[in-house]
Write a protein that holds these residues in place. Structure first.
Motif, mmCIF file in Angstrom:
data_model
loop_
_atom_site.group_PDB
_atom_site.id
_atom_site.type_symbol
_atom_site.label_atom_id
_atom_site.label_comp_id
_atom_site.label_asym_id
_atom_site.label_seq_id
_atom_site.Cartn_x
_atom_site.Cartn_y
_atom_site.Cartn_z
ATOM 1 N N GLU A 151 0.828 -1.210 0.000
ATOM 2 C CA GLU A 151 0.000 0.000 0.000
ATOM 3 C C GLU A 151 0.862 1.258 0.000
ATOM 4 O OE1 GLU A 151 -3.716 2.086 2.381
ATOM 5 O OE2 GLU A 151 -2.768 0.313 3.251
ATOM 6 N N ALA A 152 1.919 1.268 0.795
ATOM 7 C CA ALA A 152 2.807 2.434 0.850
ATOM 8 C C ALA A 152 3.464 2.674 -0.509
ATOM 9 C CB ALA A 152 3.867 2.237 1.931
ATOM 10 N N MET A 153 3.820 1.596 -1.208
ATOM 11 C CA MET A 153 4.424 1.737 -2.536
ATOM 12 C C MET A 153 3.430 2.334 -3.532
ATOM 13 S SD MET A 153 6.799 -1.588 -3.194
ATOM 14 C CE MET A 153 6.379 -2.762 -1.937
ATOM 15 N N VAL A 154 2.202 1.814 -3.533
ATOM 16 C CA VAL A 154 1.177 2.314 -4.458
ATOM 17 C C VAL A 154 0.898 3.783 -4.172
ATOM 18 C CG1 VAL A 154 -1.256 2.141 -5.136
ATOM 19 C CG2 VAL A 154 0.107 0.067 -4.874
ATOM 20 N N VAL A 155 0.734 4.136 -2.914
ATOM 21 C CA VAL A 155 0.442 5.523 -2.540
ATOM 22 C C VAL A 155 1.590 6.448 -2.949
ATOM 23 C CG1 VAL A 155 0.112 7.068 -0.555
ATOM 24 C CG2 VAL A 155 -1.161 4.914 -0.695
ATOM 25 N N ALA A 156 2.824 6.032 -2.684
ATOM 26 C CA ALA A 156 3.983 6.869 -3.023
ATOM 27 C C ALA A 156 4.117 7.043 -4.531
ATOM 28 C CB ALA A 156 5.257 6.248 -2.445
ATOM 29 N N LEU A 157 3.937 5.965 -5.282
ATOM 30 C CA LEU A 157 4.053 6.045 -6.741
ATOM 31 C C LEU A 157 2.939 6.900 -7.334
ATOM 32 C CD1 LEU A 157 5.093 2.367 -7.467
ATOM 33 C CD2 LEU A 157 6.463 4.394 -7.976
ATOM 34 N N ALA B 77 -7.332 0.821 -3.355
ATOM 35 C CA ALA B 77 -7.954 -0.463 -3.020
ATOM 36 C C ALA B 77 -7.981 -1.412 -4.206
ATOM 37 C CB ALA B 77 -9.372 -0.227 -2.502
ATOM 38 N N SER B 78 -8.395 -0.919 -5.382
ATOM 39 C CA SER B 78 -8.451 -1.809 -6.550
ATOM 40 C C SER B 78 -7.050 -2.238 -6.976
ATOM 41 C CB SER B 78 -9.183 -1.141 -7.717
ATOM 42 O OG SER B 78 -8.438 -0.057 -8.240
ATOM 43 N N SER B 79 -6.095 -1.338 -6.845
ATOM 44 C CA SER B 79 -4.716 -1.669 -7.199
ATOM 45 C C SER B 79 -4.165 -2.755 -6.285
ATOM 46 C CB SER B 79 -3.836 -0.422 -7.109
ATOM 47 O OG SER B 79 -4.305 0.570 -7.981
#
Length: 86
Positions: free
Chosen positions: A21-27, A52-54
């Protein structure tokens, strides 16, 4: 009952302790959803993207997760280089 041993320390693993989740949010924050979809062309980033979908897709798809982790490490290297140039 036996106590659970602590997880092994991984000082050389740059992803140790970083959640998906931290990676998706940061990217998404760094590139934006459109930029993320350009760099990693998967539907969860292209059509109505959300964290969430990611996460749901990436947890089920090892090849996509590997690409996301690679992109995250690339972004981190770029940010480190940019901070050293100042």
């Amino acid at each position: 009952m036996h106590p659970v041993p602590p997880p092994p320390v991984q000082p050389r693993n740059p992803l140790h302790g970083v959640t998906l989740e931290a990676m998706v949010v940061a990217l998404a924050a760094h590139y934006g959803w459109a930029g993320l979809a350009e760099r990693l062309p998967v539907r969860c980033f292209q059509s109505d993207p959300s964290v969430a979908s990611s996460l749901k897709f990436l947890r089920k798809t090892p090849w996509a997760r590997a690409k996301l982790e690679s992109l995250y490490l690339f972004m981190q290297r770029e940010l480190t280089r940019a901070s050293h140039r100042r």
